[in-house]
Design a protein around this motif. Structure first.
Motif, short mmCIF file in Angstrom:
data_model
loop_
_atom_site.label_atom_id
_atom_site.label_comp_id
_atom_site.label_asym_id
_atom_site.label_seq_id
_atom_site.Cartn_x
_atom_site.Cartn_y
_atom_site.Cartn_z
N THR B 184 0.83 -1.19 0.00
CA THR B 184 0.00 0.00 0.00
C THR B 184 0.87 1.24 0.00
OG1 THR B 184 -1.94 0.98 1.06
CG2 THR B 184 -0.22 0.20 2.53
N SER B 185 0.24 2.39 0.14
CA SER B 185 0.99 3.63 0.20
C SER B 185 0.23 4.64 1.04
CB SER B 185 1.19 4.19 -1.21
OG SER B 185 1.84 5.44 -1.14
N PHE B 186 0.94 5.68 1.44
CA PHE B 186 0.31 6.75 2.21
C PHE B 186 -0.46 7.71 1.30
CE2 PHE B 186 3.19 10.15 0.99
CZ PHE B 186 4.28 9.43 0.52
N ARG B 187 -0.30 7.52 -0.01
CA ARG B 187 -1.07 8.34 -0.96
C ARG B 187 -1.16 7.59 -2.28
NH1 ARG B 187 3.77 12.49 -2.17
NH2 ARG B 187 5.00 10.93 -3.25
N HIS B 188 -2.24 7.87 -3.00
CA HIS B 188 -2.40 7.20 -4.28
C HIS B 188 -1.58 7.94 -5.33
CE1 HIS B 188 -5.49 4.76 -6.75
NE2 HIS B 188 -4.71 3.96 -6.08
N SER B 324 7.81 -6.95 -7.22
CA SER B 324 7.30 -6.73 -8.58
C SER B 324 5.99 -5.94 -8.61
CB SER B 324 7.10 -8.07 -9.28
OG SER B 324 6.21 -8.88 -8.51
N ASP B 325 5.60 -5.40 -7.46
CA ASP B 325 4.36 -4.62 -7.39
C ASP B 325 4.61 -3.23 -7.98
OD1 ASP B 325 2.10 -3.18 -6.70
OD2 ASP B 325 2.08 -3.82 -4.60
N TRP B 326 3.99 -2.94 -9.10
CA TRP B 326 4.20 -1.61 -9.70
C TRP B 326 3.03 -0.68 -9.42
CZ3 TRP B 326 1.38 -0.56 -14.44
CH2 TRP B 326 0.70 -1.68 -14.97
N CYS B 327 2.00 -1.15 -8.70
CA CYS B 327 0.93 -0.26 -8.23
C CYS B 327 1.39 0.47 -6.97
CB CYS B 327 -0.31 -1.05 -7.87
SG CYS B 327 -1.34 -1.47 -9.24
N PHE B 328 1.92 -0.32 -6.05
CA PHE B 328 2.37 0.23 -4.77
C PHE B 328 3.80 -0.27 -4.56
CE2 PHE B 328 -2.22 0.02 -4.55
CZ PHE B 328 -2.54 1.29 -4.10
N HIS B 358 1.26 -6.91 -7.63
CA HIS B 358 0.49 -6.39 -6.50
C HIS B 358 -0.33 -7.49 -5.82
CE1 HIS B 358 -1.70 -3.55 -4.10
NE2 HIS B 358 -2.85 -3.82 -4.68
N ASP B 359 -0.89 -8.39 -6.60
CA ASP B 359 -1.74 -9.45 -6.05
C ASP B 359 -0.99 -10.43 -5.15
OD1 ASP B 359 -4.24 -8.76 -6.79
OD2 ASP B 359 -4.40 -10.14 -8.49
#
Lengths: 217, 386
Positions: B184-188, B324-328, B358-359
């Motif tokens: 996750t992240s502290f901001r999108h 490998s998560d490139w969303c977060f 991400h999954d």
């Protein structure tokens, strides 16, 4: 896993044991119970775990290898990935009573800056490093004409992560330059046990395999 | 074909439903006073006598409250974190009381845009107020209050669930003993907002969306929502994972067909993902929840000084990212960890090597499970939970 930079003692100690590597025990003995401790380069958390269990310190760790971080967190120790050169800047001044840097200083890019960061975030810094002034290192250079390679420094010059070697006297010189106070110092033998030589004497620089310092500003 | 909404009306979904905000309404970030509303939730395990063993699990964008059900009431599949939550598992329901609630704005029992607006007696549609992550968490605190729980032993969640974890830690630090914000992240990020916008535009471009009033028109923007899901699904995977799974393999055919049929397995897979998603998810809920994620930025109230959001917090944090998560990304997790360090918080931060994108946080990742388990056990020991 032993420290990646030096090979101090190959005896592996089981996790959650109350016995730890002798050189780490000497560090642990310097730490007052119930204090705040940052262990930089905490490896698999041997010292941090010991301090947390037996001295009830509020301990945190910073470790370069992902594997080390994983193993620490899996033991419930608060550790994050990071290195001494890059990742000390975020911690506030005086966040810890002790900032410990064991067998890692010689692998940092800017040892002097790292030391001053240790003393910014910690009221005291505990630093240990291999002594390049040890007679074996001198022997290798003088008679073999080769960079020192021995059980204590087993890695070839082109592969070692150690980039800033110093002798005990060099280190003391840097502390003097920086106006850093040496609270305690001792030299250790090959297996990490304390050598009963006055650490300020030239014999210490000749016979000490490693050195251990407690410093303050 | 009946819509999910009409299915719901005929047979309410299993599990608990709590009506909240009847007297004290929920004050939304948008300024709206909202209530009464329903929160649908599941619990697993037993709350102990001193109410110290409660773990709140927060679900992701398209997740729901059925975190550890053996059979999901709509899909018939495993609950989304059955791998992690259950008797003897990492989040051990023999030891902990696990709560998972459907977010407000959702479509699996908690009040959301497909429900009836009491003022008009019609589905809310786009009249539903815009929801934020903080609103979701405020609604959760009302549920936790109603359950008589003062302090949570842990709040744990991945992706949007992780955002809720961080919001809990920022707004109710004294109520959270341990927190695991995962993937996750502290901001999108701008990239994530961009992908969400593509998804929303796909929904809105479907003529069956009817300006958000498809329920009134007895229609369903299935094609638009499916495209939104297909796009999003790609972002949850990684290039190597897609290649490993599908490569350029053809779908039930020996050669390409010189057409726009789903020649490639990856196309067929994505179409299936899109199609099965629309059976379980409401299109307007998708718009609202993606918007909530887009608006999330914990540092905004502190002039960008994220550390200030956590000042004085005693919560123990365990941040987990996947390589490998490139969303977060791990870089964002490290930014969060650095801010927590600057606030003198107790923080662990681990990157798990995985090519599953991400999954990965939903999948069988032994290193991740080892880390999360160690963190929870360590925190339980300090909390004195047996």
């Amino acid at each position: 896993m032993n420290n990646p930079h030096t090979n101090i003692n190959s005896t592996s100690i089981p996790l959650h044991s109350d016995r730890i590597r002798v050189d780490l025990q000497l560090i642990a003995d310097m730490v007052e119970p119930g204090t705040r401790v940052l262990d930089i380069g905490c490896s698999d958390g041997e010292l941090l775990g010991y301090l947390t269990r037996t001295k009830k310190v509020d301990g945190r760790g910073l470790e370069l290898s992902n594997e080390g971080v994983r193993n620490c967190v899996a033991q419930g120790l608060p550790v994050m990935q990071g290195d001494a050169d890059r990742d000390l800047g975020d911690y506030p001044d005086g966040a810890f009573d002790y900032a410990i840097l064991s067998q890692t200083l010689q692998a940092t890019h800017r040892p002097k800056e790292v030391l001053s960061e240790l003393l910014r975030i910690g009221n005291k810094a505990i630093v240990s490093f291999p002594n390049f002034g040890h007679w074996r290192a001198r022997f290798d250079l003088m008679f073999r004409g080769r960079m020192p390679q021995n059980p204590n420094l087993p890695i070839m010059w082109y592969e070692t992560p150690n980039i800033h070697f110093c002798t005990v006297r060099d280190f003391v010189g840097m502390c003097d330059d920086m106006g850093v106070k040496i609270e305690r110092s001792m030299v250790l033998n090959e297996s990490g046990s304390k050598v009963s030589i006055d650490s300020h004497s030239r014999f210490a620089n000749f016979f000490g395999n490693q050195a251990l310092f407690m410093l303050s500003k | 074909m009946p819509t999910t909404a009409s299915k719901d009306k005929r047979a309410p979904l299993p599990g608990h439903h709590m009506v909240l905000g009847e007297t004290d309404k929920l004050r939304l970030d948008s300024g709206v006073e909202f209530g009464p509303f329903t929160i649908a939730y599941q619990t697993y395990g037993e709350l102990n006598a001193d109410k110290s063993n409660a773990i709140l699990v927060c679900h992701a964008l398209t997740g729901d409250q059925y975190v550890a059900d053996e059979v999901h009431p709509i899909t018939g599949k495993d609950g989304w974190w059955l791998e992690i939550v259950g008797p003897g598992k990492i989040i051990d329901t023999e030891k902990y009381f696990v709560i998972c609630s459907n977010v407000i704005g959702g479509c699996l029992g908690s009040t959301g845009p497909k429900d009836t607006n009491p003022e008009t007696s019609k589905p809310w549609g786009l009249d539903f107020p815009v929801i934020t992550i903080a609103d979701m968490v405020r609604a959760q605190t009302m549920l936790i209050d109603a359950l008589g729980i003062d302090s949570l032993f842990a709040v744990i969640g991945g992706s949007m669930g992780g955002m809720q974890v961080l919001e809990w830690c920022k707004s109710y630090p004294e109520r959270v003993f341990a927190a695991a914000p995962i993937a996750t992240s502290f901001r999108h990020s701008a990239q994530n907002i961009a992908f969400h916008e593509v998804g929303r535009q796909a929904v809105m471009a479907d003529p069956d969306w009817c300006g958000g009033n498809y329920l009134l028109e007895d229609k369903k923007p299935a094609r638009g929502l499916a495209v939104a899901r297909m796009t999003a699904h790609i972002t949850y995977l990684s290039q190597p994972a897609l290649h490993r799974k599908f490569g350029r393999k053809l779908q039930n055919r020996g050669s390409i067909t010189y057409s726009f049929d789903h020649d490639f397995q990856v196309e067929s897979y994505l179409r299936h993902q899109g199609k099965s998603f629309v059976d379980r998810f409401d299109a307007n809920s998708y718009l609202y929840i993606t918007r909530a994620m887009d608006y999330f930025d914990l540092s905004i109230d502190y002039d960008g000084r994220l550390a200030d959001a956590f000042k004085g917090s005693k919560t123990r944090f365990c941040i987990v990212s996947f390589s490998s998560d490139w969303c977060f990304t791990t870089a964002e997790s490290r930014q969060l960890a650095h801010a927590l360090n600057a606030a003198s918080c107790n923080v662990s931060c681990v990157e798990i090597e995985s090519d599953k994108g991400h999954d990965a946080f939903l999948l069988d990742e032994p290193d991740f499970h080892m880390v999360l388990g160690g963190f929870i056990d360590g925190a339980a020991e300090i909390r004195g939970l047996k």
